[in-house]
Motif scaffolding. Structure first.
Motif, PDB file in Angstrom:
ATOM      1  N   GLY A 360       0.817  -1.212   0.000  1.00 38.75           N
ATOM      2  CA  GLY A 360       0.000   0.000   0.000  1.00 38.75           C
ATOM      3  C   GLY A 360       0.848   1.257   0.000  1.00 38.75           C
ATOM      4  O   GLY A 360       0.552   2.225  -0.707  1.00 38.75           O
ATOM      5  N   ARG A 361       1.929   1.234   0.776  1.00 37.02           N
ATOM      6  CA  ARG A 361       2.805   2.402   0.842  1.00 37.02           C
ATOM      7  C   ARG A 361       3.536   2.612  -0.483  1.00 37.02           C
ATOM      8  O   ARG A 361       3.674   3.745  -0.956  1.00 37.02           O
ATOM      9  N   ALA A 362       3.996   1.528  -1.111  1.00 39.75           N
ATOM     10  CA  ALA A 362       4.683   1.641  -2.395  1.00 39.75           C
ATOM     11  C   ALA A 362       3.749   2.202  -3.462  1.00 39.75           C
ATOM     12  O   ALA A 362       4.150   3.034  -4.292  1.00 39.75           O
ATOM     13  N   HIS A 363       2.499   1.780  -3.458  1.00 42.70           N
ATOM     14  CA  HIS A 363       1.536   2.303  -4.429  1.00 42.70           C
ATOM     15  C   HIS A 363       1.295   3.786  -4.203  1.00 42.70           C
ATOM     16  O   HIS A 363       1.257   4.572  -5.162  1.00 42.70           O
ATOM     17  N   ALA A 364       1.129   4.174  -2.946  1.00 42.51           N
ATOM     18  CA  ALA A 364       0.877   5.585  -2.645  1.00 42.51           C
ATOM     19  C   ALA A 364       2.046   6.458  -3.076  1.00 42.51           C
ATOM     20  O   ALA A 364       1.851   7.553  -3.637  1.00 42.51           O
ATOM     21  N   GLU A 365       3.267   6.009  -2.837  1.00 40.33           N
ATOM     22  CA  GLU A 365       4.445   6.787  -3.241  1.00 40.33           C
ATOM     23  C   GLU A 365       4.523   6.916  -4.758  1.00 40.33           C
ATOM     24  O   GLU A 365       4.781   7.995  -5.290  1.00 40.33           O
TER      25      GLU A 365
END
Length: 529
Positions: A360-365
């Protein structure tokens, strides 16, 4: 210089079918049509057939044939292999996946495979109980039942949504896979972050989406990754991906199809699909331009490329979202988790930085325009299951191949400086892998004849340049649902607005992946079946 029709060494000026593009789908279509007695000409821009499903020796002076772009087989129906009499085999992986993690300061991991007892034990050791394993069994029991219902329909006339729903005959499963964001199913059924992440990854291969994306692009991607063969198993092609496309090309030629490499299609003037109104394809070779006519033109390129050939308004731009890395190692690296043998860990899918929160964090970044700080990826070792891709000397010395597929790396992140962004992302991705190794991966890399490390990385922009994948999208565009609605998009999901032109590439309905399904379906449409 402009060439007249027939002056390229073709046996005739008018064919029953001209196929644009010699990837695996174009070759499947050519083989089916030629075996049905049709006259077939296939035009391929490159000097060889195979498209993205090829085996090459990418490292100078090194006898290792890697599946350079696509690398595993799940969606190729046994029906196509049987119908065409292909001399092609796959090999089952004994381990499905291994996912390392550092918890409480201790390296450990989740091993799926190697027997039911071992998998259950691995879940219990990681999560502290049998609950996650039992949820895993129930969840994938459901997907296997759905796979058994849906997969056979992919080589049948396109069902309506209502017809496919009735065939699935499980309202809870239909809602979970076809109507609600995948993230809801994952969060409702699993509590452990690592387990959640392993489940979600099948919804993100080549697809830039969040677990709760309202478009359900992640659900469509997940569905295609769990229905292959009616089981969802992913297999290793013996001899590499090139063994499949070589077998297809041999089959097409033996049946009478003509294959012309070095012929780039420039324009398609559509006809009405009848002998009295054929279509015309204009092409270019090193010697100039020429043209050929056919009752039906089948295009294996992307929908965007098809629109360009027809001179029509192109569909919305596609965007790939992956980093592809090929490596040759002098040996497999040792793991920090000593409870698992590296040959088991890398023999299946080795997940790196693919916890649920990490994804989720990688997608948001990436959605914010930044390279992921903790880039997720997955790796597997082809040569463990199929040593034949290595030269005898390399195999005897214990050399191994590694293929890495990085997630959440959309093409937009490489637009400013593709080379620099590629290097930054590759370095960060390998650092995440190194965190789980007992020795740096670079210490295990082999070297080519010029003394360079045997590693190459491809961004979406590289794939667009080399293979003309639109935006580097490995499926040509976002995957579709495997159904249509009344009135569209046609009986087989390959039809266009022009009766004499069919789409036989990955961008067709029920396309994507190494399946041959669009090629089969376009051939059936051309044959009027």
């Amino acid at each position: 210089m402009t060439a007249a029709r027939g002056s390229r060494g073709f046996t005739q000026d008018v064919y029953d079918a001209v196929i644009v593009g010699g990837g695996h789908n174009g070759l499947v279509a050519a083989a089916y049509l030629a075996r049905a007695g049709r006259t077939v000409l296939l035009l391929e821009r490159l000097g060889h057939t195979g498209g993205a499903a090829v085996s090459t020796r990418p490292f100078t002076g090194v006898d290792a044939r890697l599946s350079r772009y696509s690398y595993l087989v799940s969606l190729l129906p046994a029906k196509i292999v049987h119908d065409l009499g292909l001399r092609f085999r796959v090999r089952r992986r004994t381990v499905s996946s291994y996912t390392p993690v550092l918890r409480d300061g201790r390296p450990q991991g989740l091993l799926v495979g190697g027997g039911e007892d071992r998998t259950r034990e691995s879940f219990a050791r990681l999560t502290g109980s049998d609950r996650e394993y039992e949820s895993w069994q129930a969840f994938y029991g459901t997907t296997r039942r759905v796979a058994g219902k849906v997969f056979p329909t992919l080589t049948e006339p396109l069902p309506t949504r209502a017809a496919l729903r009735a065939r699935v005959d499980d309202e809870a499963a239909w809602r979970m896979l076809f109507e609600e964001p995948l993230g809801r199913a994952v969060e409702d059924r699993f509590a452990d972050d690592l387990v959640r992440g392993v489940v979600l990854t099948d919804g993100l291969i080549g697809t830039f989406a969040d677990a709760h994306d309202p478009s359900l692009a992640q659900n469509r991607c997940f569905l295609y990754h769990v229905i292959g063969g009616g089981t969802g198993d992913w297999d290793v092609p013996v001899g590499g991906m090139g063994a499949l496309t070589d077998a297809l090309a041999d089959c097409a030629r033996t049946a009478g199809a003509e294959i012309a490499t070095g012929h780039e299609a420039l324009r398609v003037h559509p006809g009405d699909g009848t002998p009295a109104g054929p279509s015309e394809v204009t092409f270019r070779t090193a010697d100039g331009e020429g043209s050929v006519t056919a009752r039906t033109v089948l295009v294996g390129a992307s929908p965007r490329a098809l629109a360009e050939l027809l001179g029509e308004e192109p569909p919305p731009a596609a965007e790939g979202a992956q980093l592809k890395v090929n490596m040759l190692l002098s040996r497999l690296p040792r793991l920090r988790d000593t409870s698992v043998d590296p040959r088991e860990a890398f023999g299946g899918t080795f997940h790196v930085a693919e916890g649920y929160e990490q994804l989720g964090r990688a997608h948001a970044e990436a959605a914010a325009g930044e390279l992921p700080s903790v880039p997720p990826s997955e790796i597997y070792c082809h040569s463990l299951a199929d040593p034949s891709i290595l030269g005898p000397d390399l195999a005897e010395q214990g050399y191994q191949t590694l293929t890495l597929f990085g997630l959440h790396a959309p093409a937009r992140l490489f637009a400013h400086d593709n080379r620099q962004s590629r290097e930054v992302l590759l370095t960060a991705t390998l650092a995440q892998l190194d965190a789980h190794l007992a020795e740096p991966l670079t210490d295990c890399l082999a070297f080519d004849a010029d003394g360079r490390p045997c590693i190459e990385a491809k961004t979406p922009l590289d794939l667009e340049r080399e293979l003309r994948l639109p935006g580097g999208h490995i499926f040509h565009r976002d995957l579709s649902w495997p159904y249509g609605e009344d009135g569209g998009p046609g009986r087989w999901g390959v039809e266009t607005a022009h009766p004499g032109v069919l789409l036989c590439g990955a961008g067709a309905v029920r396309g994507g992946g190494v399946s041959g399904i669009p090629g089969h379906n376009a051939a059936m449409a051309a044959l009027g079946r």
